[in-house]
Design an enzyme around this catalytic site. Structure first.
Site, mmCIF file in Angstrom:
data_model
loop_
_atom_site.group_PDB
_atom_site.id
_atom_site.type_symbol
_atom_site.label_atom_id
_atom_site.label_comp_id
_atom_site.label_asym_id
_atom_site.label_seq_id
_atom_site.Cartn_x
_atom_site.Cartn_y
_atom_site.Cartn_z
ATOM 1 N N ASP A 42 0.664 -1.061 0.018
ATOM 2 C CA ASP A 42 -0.325 -0.270 0.386
ATOM 3 C C ASP A 42 0.980 1.106 0.524
ATOM 4 O OD1 ASP A 42 -2.848 0.712 0.761
ATOM 5 O OD2 ASP A 42 -2.061 2.761 1.562
ATOM 6 N N ILE A 43 0.659 1.955 -0.646
ATOM 7 C CA ILE A 43 1.630 3.581 -0.815
ATOM 8 C C ILE A 43 1.163 3.988 0.559
ATOM 9 C CG2 ILE A 43 -0.384 4.595 -2.097
ATOM 10 C CD1 ILE A 43 1.807 5.656 -4.165
ATOM 11 N N HIS A 91 -10.120 -5.010 -3.596
ATOM 12 C CA HIS A 91 -8.494 -5.092 -2.511
ATOM 13 C C HIS A 91 -8.482 -5.287 -1.313
ATOM 14 C CE1 HIS A 91 -10.062 -1.439 -2.060
ATOM 15 N NE2 HIS A 91 -9.291 -0.783 -1.699
ATOM 16 N N GLN A 122 -14.699 1.965 0.667
ATOM 17 C CA GLN A 122 -14.338 1.750 -0.532
ATOM 18 C C GLN A 122 -14.049 3.219 -1.132
ATOM 19 O OE1 GLN A 122 -15.846 -1.574 -3.078
ATOM 20 N NE2 GLN A 122 -13.564 -2.035 -3.950
ATOM 21 N N GLU A 123 -12.111 3.628 -1.819
ATOM 22 C CA GLU A 123 -11.897 4.016 -2.615
ATOM 23 C C GLU A 123 -11.882 4.033 -3.754
ATOM 24 O OE1 GLU A 123 -9.812 6.979 -0.328
ATOM 25 O OE2 GLU A 123 -11.376 7.688 0.849
ATOM 26 N N ASN A 163 -12.767 -3.962 1.695
ATOM 27 C CA ASN A 163 -13.311 -2.544 1.975
ATOM 28 C C ASN A 163 -14.885 -2.547 1.346
ATOM 29 O OD1 ASN A 163 -12.638 -0.839 4.228
ATOM 30 N ND2 ASN A 163 -11.202 -0.193 3.480
HETATM 31 P P1 5GP Z 1 -9.924 1.709 -0.248
HETATM 32 O O1 5GP Z 1 -10.843 2.609 0.850
HETATM 33 O O2 5GP Z 1 -10.550 1.794 -1.632
HETATM 34 O O3 5GP Z 1 -10.645 0.273 0.188
HETATM 35 O O4 5GP Z 1 -8.130 1.584 -0.064
HETATM 36 C C1 5GP Z 1 -7.348 1.846 -1.484
HETATM 37 C C2 5GP Z 1 -6.177 1.965 -0.782
HETATM 38 O O5 5GP Z 1 -5.597 1.461 -2.006
HETATM 39 C C3 5GP Z 1 -5.715 2.870 0.501
HETATM 40 O O6 5GP Z 1 -4.975 2.075 1.476
HETATM 41 C C4 5GP Z 1 -4.591 3.342 -0.551
HETATM 42 O O7 5GP Z 1 -3.415 3.551 0.327
HETATM 43 C C5 5GP Z 1 -4.375 2.605 -1.802
HETATM 44 N N1 5GP Z 1 -3.672 2.662 -2.632
HETATM 45 C C6 5GP Z 1 -4.356 4.186 -3.539
HETATM 46 N N2 5GP Z 1 -3.341 4.106 -4.236
HETATM 47 C C7 5GP Z 1 -2.418 3.760 -4.703
HETATM 48 C C8 5GP Z 1 -0.987 3.721 -5.470
HETATM 49 O O8 5GP Z 1 -1.102 4.793 -6.286
HETATM 50 N N3 5GP Z 1 -0.636 2.727 -5.380
HETATM 51 C C9 5GP Z 1 -0.558 2.085 -4.222
HETATM 52 N N4 5GP Z 1 0.658 0.932 -3.821
HETATM 53 N N5 5GP Z 1 -1.853 1.722 -3.024
HETATM 54 C C10 5GP Z 1 -2.613 2.954 -3.182
#
Ligand code: 5GP
Ligand code: ZN
Length: 139
Positions: free
Chosen positions: A30-31, A99, A93-94, A86
């Site tokens: 995760d970034i 994932h 979930q964004e 999420n």
């Molecule tokens: P969500 O809120 O959709 O469940 O989580 C998205 C996750 O993806 C977050 O933990 C965020 O830090 C990670 N993320 C978002 N953009 C990137 C990216 O470009 N690269 C990586 N490695 N992780 C990302």
């Protein structure tokens, strides 16, 4: 899917810290990690939730989740893991591409158990809720 960050990571258009890969699944860091070794496991094919994806692909996602846990156990050596997804905007979930989060956990890391992400205890008896759910399988 066009404009999906995780599709772009899966096809190599966007860089990531890849740690494991199979034919249909990829795992990367995760970034914005919430713990050392915070990893994401995704199907290479786009799909938002478990119900949008085929059973065999979901099985591969969870086989990879298990393999990544083994790698983290050998490298990061956490005390435990929180593993979670999420699914849908209301859950946070964004990125609308499934994932699985693998978050290494450590004694006294300040985190909470996964049940603590929500505080919405039902007002009705759980037996009523269970019968509603069981009826859904009759349809
Ligand atoms: P969500 O809120 O959709 O469940 O989580 C998205 C996750 O993806 C977050 O933990 C965020 O830090 C990670 N993320 C978002 N953009 C990137 C990216 O470009 N690269 C990586 N490695 N992780 C990302
Ligand atoms: Zn996607």
């Amino acid at each position: 899917m066009e404009d999906c960050i995780f599709c772009k990571i899966a096809n190599g258009e966007l860089e990531s810290e890849k740690i494991y890969e199979t034919e249909n699944v990829i795992a990367f860091l995760d970034i914005n990690p919430k713990a050392p070794g915070h990893s994401l496991v995704i199907p290479k094919k786009h799909g938002k939730t478990l119900t949008e994806l085929e059973d065999e692909l979901i099985a591969e996602v969870f086989r990879v989740t298990k393999e990544v846990e083994k790698l983290l156990n050998r490298s990061i050596k956490p005390d435990a893991f929180t593993v979670g997804i999420n699914e849908g905007e209301a859950s946070g979930q964004e990125i609308p591409h499934l994932h699985v989060n693998i978050i290494p956990r450590f004694e006294d890391d300040g985190g909470v158990p996964i049940q603590a992400v929500v505080n919405n205890s039902p007002k009705e008896e759980i037996s009523n809720i269970a019968s509603k759910i069981r009826k859904a399988s009759e349809k």
